[in-house]
Design a protein around this motif. Structure first.
Motif, PDB file in Angstrom:
ATOM      1  N   ILE A  16      -3.473 -23.590 -31.616  1.00  0.00           N
ATOM      2  CA  ILE A  16      -4.894 -23.480 -32.001  1.00  0.00           C
ATOM      3  C   ILE A  16      -5.390 -24.781 -32.634  1.00  0.00           C
ATOM      4  CG2 ILE A  16      -6.468 -22.323 -33.633  1.00  0.00           C
ATOM      5  CD1 ILE A  16      -5.011 -19.696 -32.936  1.00  0.00           C
ATOM      6  N   GLU A  17      -4.560 -25.398 -33.469  1.00  0.00           N
ATOM      7  CA  GLU A  17      -4.977 -26.662 -34.104  1.00  0.00           C
ATOM      8  C   GLU A  17      -5.099 -27.768 -33.052  1.00  0.00           C
ATOM      9  OE1 GLU A  17      -6.001 -26.820 -37.142  1.00  0.00           O
ATOM     10  OE2 GLU A  17      -5.212 -24.942 -37.939  1.00  0.00           O
ATOM     11  N   ALA A  18      -4.172 -27.775 -32.094  1.00  0.00           N
ATOM     12  CA  ALA A  18      -4.246 -28.782 -31.020  1.00  0.00           C
ATOM     13  C   ALA A  18      -5.513 -28.556 -30.193  1.00  0.00           C
ATOM     14  CB  ALA A  18      -3.003 -28.702 -30.141  1.00  0.00           C
ATOM     15  N   GLU A  49      -8.423 -35.225 -37.654  1.00  0.00           N
ATOM     16  CA  GLU A  49      -7.988 -34.322 -38.743  1.00  0.00           C
ATOM     17  C   GLU A  49      -7.286 -33.092 -38.179  1.00  0.00           C
ATOM     18  OE1 GLU A  49     -10.419 -32.834 -41.842  1.00  0.00           O
ATOM     19  OE2 GLU A  49     -11.219 -34.800 -42.352  1.00  0.00           O
ATOM     20  N   GLU A  50      -7.841 -32.567 -37.098  1.00  0.00           N
ATOM     21  CA  GLU A  50      -7.222 -31.370 -36.491  1.00  0.00           C
ATOM     22  C   GLU A  50      -5.819 -31.687 -35.977  1.00  0.00           C
ATOM     23  OE1 GLU A  50      -8.289 -28.541 -36.941  1.00  0.00           O
ATOM     24  OE2 GLU A  50     -10.399 -28.835 -37.393  1.00  0.00           O
ATOM     25  N   ARG A  51      -5.667 -32.886 -35.442  1.00  0.00           N
ATOM     26  CA  ARG A  51      -4.325 -33.283 -34.990  1.00  0.00           C
ATOM     27  C   ARG A  51      -3.370 -33.326 -36.185  1.00  0.00           C
ATOM     28  NH1 ARG A  51      -0.880 -35.706 -31.447  1.00  0.00           N
ATOM     29  NH2 ARG A  51       0.344 -37.345 -32.414  1.00  0.00           N
ATOM     30  N   GLU A 129     -13.501 -25.177 -46.604  1.00  0.00           N
ATOM     31  CA  GLU A 129     -14.274 -26.417 -46.570  1.00  0.00           C
ATOM     32  C   GLU A 129     -14.850 -26.668 -45.170  1.00  0.00           C
ATOM     33  OE1 GLU A 129     -12.444 -29.815 -48.494  1.00  0.00           O
ATOM     34  OE2 GLU A 129     -13.329 -31.089 -46.947  1.00  0.00           O
ATOM     35  N   GLU A 130     -14.032 -26.485 -44.154  1.00  0.00           N
ATOM     36  CA  GLU A 130     -14.505 -26.783 -42.797  1.00  0.00           C
ATOM     37  C   GLU A 130     -15.627 -25.838 -42.376  1.00  0.00           C
ATOM     38  OE1 GLU A 130     -11.551 -27.609 -39.868  1.00  0.00           O
ATOM     39  OE2 GLU A 130     -11.214 -29.493 -40.913  1.00  0.00           O
ATOM     40  N   GLU A 131     -15.487 -24.578 -42.739  1.00  0.00           N
ATOM     41  CA  GLU A 131     -16.564 -23.628 -42.417  1.00  0.00           C
ATOM     42  C   GLU A 131     -17.840 -24.009 -43.162  1.00  0.00           C
ATOM     43  OE1 GLU A 131     -16.438 -19.361 -42.650  1.00  0.00           O
ATOM     44  OE2 GLU A 131     -14.373 -19.384 -41.939  1.00  0.00           O
TER      45      GLU A 131
END
Ligand code: OFO
Length: 173
Positions: A16-18, A49-51, A129-131
């Motif tokens: 999911i993060e990838a 950041e997601e990586r 934070e991201e939301e």
């Protein structure tokens, strides 16, 4: 040593993060093609950041005696009707990721895996934070609507806006 079901759930989150990184990358590219450099740079940074979120999970799984799985990924949407639609898609995506993290936290508690539970707290905070950032941006974009001048100014200010809202959020904690 990780239990099998925890390892599987963590591996699902790695994927999911990838995929999140790909989602942001596709948005960065689209915004760049539209000529909005500020939004595009913001998206490229988020993609990196997601990586990192993914790599943190990979390391954790391997350090706990598991085997992190690197799999094929679902292709993200590559174009949008408007910036509004793009940021709506983004907020929905982050909500989906938060739910997935919550599910993982739930499994770790059920299995009494407190090391994993503790590790996941960083993701819980990060998702809040991201939301919040995605919501702040969407609110602004909704106010701007179809106004090209407003979008141009927003493109110039997006970096500042996200830095400020992240600071506001950490001040509240
Ligand atoms: Fe990995 O936090 Fe967004 O999706």
């Amino acid at each position: 040593m990780l239990k099998k079901n925890i390892e599987d759930a963590l591996n699902k989150q790695i994927r999911i993060e990838a995929e999140s990184s790909q989602v942001y990358l596709a948005m960065a590219v689209w915004a760049e093609v539209q000529g909005l450099e500020g939004i595009s740079n913001f998206m490229y940074d988020q993609s990196d950041e997601e990586r990192e979120h993914m790599l943190k999970l990979v390391k954790f799984v391997n350090e706990r005696g598991g085997h992190a799985k690197i799999t094929d990924l679902k292709a993200p949407e590559g174009s949008y009707k408007s910036f509004q639609e793009m940021f709506e898609t983004l907020l929905k995506h982050e909500i989906f990721v938060s739910e997935s993290i919550n599910e993982l936290v739930h499994i770790s508690l059920e299995e009494r895996d407190y090391a994993t539970h503790n590790f996941l707290q960083w993701y819980v905070a990060e998702q809040i934070e991201e939301e919040a950032v995605a919501r702040t941006i969407l609110d602004k974009i909704n106010l701007i609507g179809d106004d090209k001048g407003g979008l141009y100014l927003f493109d110039r200010d997006i970096q500042q806006l996200t830095v400020t809202s992240a600071a506001d959020i950490s001040a509240q904690q």
